[in-house]
Design a protein around this motif. Sequence first.
Motif, mmCIF file in Angstrom:
data_model
loop_
_atom_site.group_PDB
_atom_site.id
_atom_site.type_symbol
_atom_site.label_atom_id
_atom_site.label_comp_id
_atom_site.label_asym_id
_atom_site.label_seq_id
_atom_site.Cartn_x
_atom_site.Cartn_y
_atom_site.Cartn_z
ATOM 1 N N VAL A 8 0.858 -1.180 0.000
ATOM 2 C CA VAL A 8 0.000 0.000 0.000
ATOM 3 C C VAL A 8 0.895 1.231 0.000
ATOM 4 O O VAL A 8 1.624 1.492 0.961
ATOM 5 N N SER A 9 0.854 1.982 -1.079
ATOM 6 C CA SER A 9 1.730 3.142 -1.213
ATOM 7 C C SER A 9 1.198 4.302 -0.393
ATOM 8 O O SER A 9 0.038 4.315 0.057
ATOM 9 N N ASP A 10 2.049 5.309 -0.205
ATOM 10 C CA ASP A 10 1.629 6.514 0.513
ATOM 11 C C ASP A 10 0.459 7.182 -0.199
ATOM 12 O O ASP A 10 -0.454 7.711 0.444
ATOM 13 N N ALA A 11 0.502 7.159 -1.540
ATOM 14 C CA ALA A 11 -0.586 7.790 -2.303
ATOM 15 C C ALA A 11 -1.902 7.057 -2.066
ATOM 16 O O ALA A 11 -2.967 7.689 -1.942
ATOM 17 N N GLU A 12 -1.832 5.733 -2.019
ATOM 18 C CA GLU A 12 -3.052 4.957 -1.803
ATOM 19 C C GLU A 12 -3.579 5.179 -0.382
ATOM 20 O O GLU A 12 -4.787 5.288 -0.161
ATOM 21 N N ARG A 13 -2.660 5.268 0.593
ATOM 22 C CA ARG A 13 -3.092 5.566 1.955
ATOM 23 C C ARG A 13 -3.738 6.948 2.018
ATOM 24 O O ARG A 13 -4.735 7.166 2.719
ATOM 25 N N ALA A 14 -3.172 7.895 1.292
ATOM 26 C CA ALA A 14 -3.743 9.240 1.266
ATOM 27 C C ALA A 14 -5.141 9.219 0.654
ATOM 28 O O ALA A 14 -6.039 9.944 1.089
ATOM 29 N N ALA A 15 -5.345 8.376 -0.339
ATOM 30 C CA ALA A 15 -6.663 8.271 -0.964
ATOM 31 C C ALA A 15 -7.679 7.688 0.010
ATOM 32 O O ALA A 15 -8.830 8.132 0.081
ATOM 33 N N ARG A 17 -7.462 7.971 3.208
ATOM 34 C CA ARG A 17 -7.718 9.004 4.223
ATOM 35 C C ARG A 17 -8.731 10.018 3.713
ATOM 36 O O ARG A 17 -9.599 10.468 4.469
ATOM 37 N N GLU A 18 -8.637 10.386 2.442
ATOM 38 C CA GLU A 18 -9.602 11.346 1.896
ATOM 39 C C GLU A 18 -11.013 10.772 1.945
ATOM 40 O O GLU A 18 -11.980 11.462 2.281
ATOM 41 N N CYS A 19 -11.145 9.489 1.622
ATOM 42 C CA CYS A 19 -12.463 8.850 1.730
ATOM 43 C C CYS A 19 -12.943 8.835 3.186
ATOM 44 O O CYS A 19 -14.123 9.037 3.464
ATOM 45 N N ALA A 20 -12.002 8.601 4.095
ATOM 46 C CA ALA A 20 -12.356 8.593 5.512
ATOM 47 C C ALA A 20 -12.839 9.970 5.964
ATOM 48 O O ALA A 20 -13.822 10.096 6.708
ATOM 49 N N GLU A 21 -12.163 11.012 5.489
ATOM 50 C CA GLU A 21 -12.574 12.378 5.843
ATOM 51 C C GLU A 21 -13.983 12.677 5.301
ATOM 52 O O GLU A 21 -14.792 13.336 5.959
ATOM 53 N N GLU A 22 -14.274 12.162 4.121
ATOM 54 C CA GLU A 22 -15.599 12.382 3.530
ATOM 55 C C GLU A 22 -16.691 11.725 4.375
ATOM 56 O O GLU A 22 -17.745 12.309 4.634
ATOM 57 N N VAL A 23 -16.431 10.487 4.845
ATOM 58 C CA VAL A 23 -17.401 9.814 5.703
ATOM 59 C C VAL A 23 -17.569 10.591 7.009
ATOM 60 O O VAL A 23 -18.690 10.767 7.510
ATOM 61 N N LEU A 24 -16.449 11.083 7.559
ATOM 62 C CA LEU A 24 -16.525 11.847 8.814
ATOM 63 C C LEU A 24 -17.382 13.089 8.649
ATOM 64 O O LEU A 24 -18.168 13.430 9.543
ATOM 65 N N ARG A 25 -17.260 13.754 7.508
ATOM 66 C CA ARG A 25 -18.062 14.957 7.295
ATOM 67 C C ARG A 25 -19.552 14.622 7.244
ATOM 68 O O ARG A 25 -20.386 15.398 7.723
ATOM 69 N N ARG A 26 -19.887 13.470 6.685
ATOM 70 C CA ARG A 26 -21.298 13.053 6.700
ATOM 71 C C ARG A 26 -21.768 12.782 8.124
ATOM 72 O O ARG A 26 -22.911 13.029 8.477
#
Length: 720
Positions: A8-15, A17-26
């Motif tokens: 799992v690359s850093d870029a994939e982990r960052a992706a 995390r972005e999905c996780a942030e989106e769920v948190l905002r909901r």
Amino acid sequence: MEMTREAVSDAERAAVRECAEEVLRRLAGEHAVLREDQWRAIEALVIDRRRVLCVQRTGWGKSAVYFVATALLRDGMTAEPGDPPAGPTVIVSPLLALMRNQVEAAARAGIRARTINSANLDEWSEITEEIRNGTVDVLLISPERLNNPDFRDNVLPGLAAGTGLLVVDEAHCVSDWGHDFRPDYRRLRTFLAGLPGRTPVLATTATANARVTADVADQLGDALVLRGTLDRDSLRLAVLELPDPSHRLAWLADHLDRLPGSGIVYTLTVAAATETAKFLRSRGFPVASYTGQVEDADRRAAEQDLMDNKIKALVATSALGMGFDKPDLGFVVHLGAPPSPIAYYQQVGRAGRAVEHAEVVLLPGAEDAAIWRYFASLAFPPEEQVRAVLNALSPERPLSTPALEPIVDLRRARLELMLKVLDVDGAVHRTRGGWLSTGEPWTYDTARLRRVAEARSAEQQTMIDYAQTSTCRMEFLRRCLDDPEAKPCGRCDTCTEPIFDAEVSSESLAAANVFLGHPGIDIAPKKLWPSGMPTVGVELKGKIGPADQIRPGRAVGRLSDQGWGSRLRPLVAPDSPDGPLSDELAGAVVEVLKSWAHGDNAWEQRPAAVVAVGSNRRPELVESIAARIATVGRLPMLGTLTSTHIGDNEPRGNSAQRVLALHNAFTIPPAIIEALADLDGPVLLVDDLVDSGWTMAIAGRALRRAGAQGVLPLALAVSG
């Protein structure tokens, strides 16, 4: 996006995390951002499929971690090639209040959550079918469900095999070093053992010191421990020493309006919660009581009223200690100190989660230590009692808990707790008909039980020290939880000038004195014999017949009452000296008789005579009560029942044991039998203390069989 844990690359982990942030905002609003440790936990669960223990303060956002992780796992974005779709997240949660809050929170993030608990039995089949169909994202269950025979045998194996994420909420309950150990939580070992290898596990708690953290982490296995600071910068802690319960109630009446928003008033006993709520309502405050004895529907209504700010406060026992989530809770007041600073930290943590500041006030009482000792007496029983149960059980024929009560002298709740521990240890097995012996060897761990008892005692002393400290109170609590970042808060009553003082108005104090000074409570008569008596040679079973029944009775007060309790406890304590009734208590007895004669639930017929229950421990006290009543009421004093049971005034562990000890213990002297034949009315049967109620029931039965038209029980005190 498919990825393997190894690549799992850093870029994939960052992706991710972005999905996780989106769920948190909901879940929490458009401006919500993951804390760094929240992301570390989600990353470990979703990408690395690890086991994680989060020890973080209340309000930190532990539920956000498992809801975000659930959404990502259910979406399958971090699945390895060939992995089946992730099953539902299973959350083991201790209280219904928390379950209801969690279901509502999950819905905000588009997550479908369901619960299986004792309050929704009629929905179990429907929910089980939804789980099979894959339409449930989160299933919340109580730890007790883990050993319900039907659930354990028919639902749990499939659930464990298909779980996408296991969450253990309030994980300090796993450890018997914790302040709220629950043996059902130990069954999680079995659940953990049945999980597929890559199933992530999250354990969360706000109240674990270093010892409990290490114990829980050890039970999880190879776990990532994320421990944060436990400071709550919205809380302002204070302690006020007030002389007695009347002053504490008066202080509440004077200051409740000054406390911000709505909040919780905690008490140590059910009786205190009920009394306090009643008094505050009499002073015009909209409050509700919340205890384990309140019906579930009424508890739900009270919770919702507090959430909607329709009431100023819930007056609650520790039944509301975990799992109630009202972010804008403005205050927590304790009438009496909990037995542990860790438990206290957890309860005050209900307040100030989404407000700038919240007031936290402790009003300790002189009676706190006696209440702590009572609850400590309910700990794991001595070895001889445990062995008696193990010897009574067989591998083939199950025995129910009621059937075990005539065999071992333990109250029902304590017996069930012991059986749960034995079940977890593998010595017994719960089945549909009760309990079976497994035949496995079992060792009584005397040394560990002693160390746990010593830890409990040390916690109680620490709570006393907290109330008396001149140092920062928040720092004190954080050090109790081994928070390495503990430091003075600059907010509490020792760091700054106190906001509240101990003064109370004369009007409120007078009202509290009148309220607490009014004597008189009901004594309900026994209607059923305990189960299993014929198995120990006592042929009593089913309903108590009309010819053997006593009538409803009265007592001055309960030992747990805030008012009369403090005056009655010293009188009937096991080591109290015997002596005649004081004038103060004689006046209270007369007041009880007056209200019984003319008030609500008045007796149907005035008593025609007085009889005393024979007492080996306090004969002078009991006979002086009876003699005083006979004089004031101008009634004949017929005499005293004799008892052949030496320990007749000692509280027994359970009803079956009490009946076993007393069923042939009372003898009616001939003079009383002769006098009963000429009476036109019931007998007033007098004792000092009603514990289980069986002394009155069996002594009254003996009087009825000797010719009494009726028996009216009267006592100074009722235990509990």
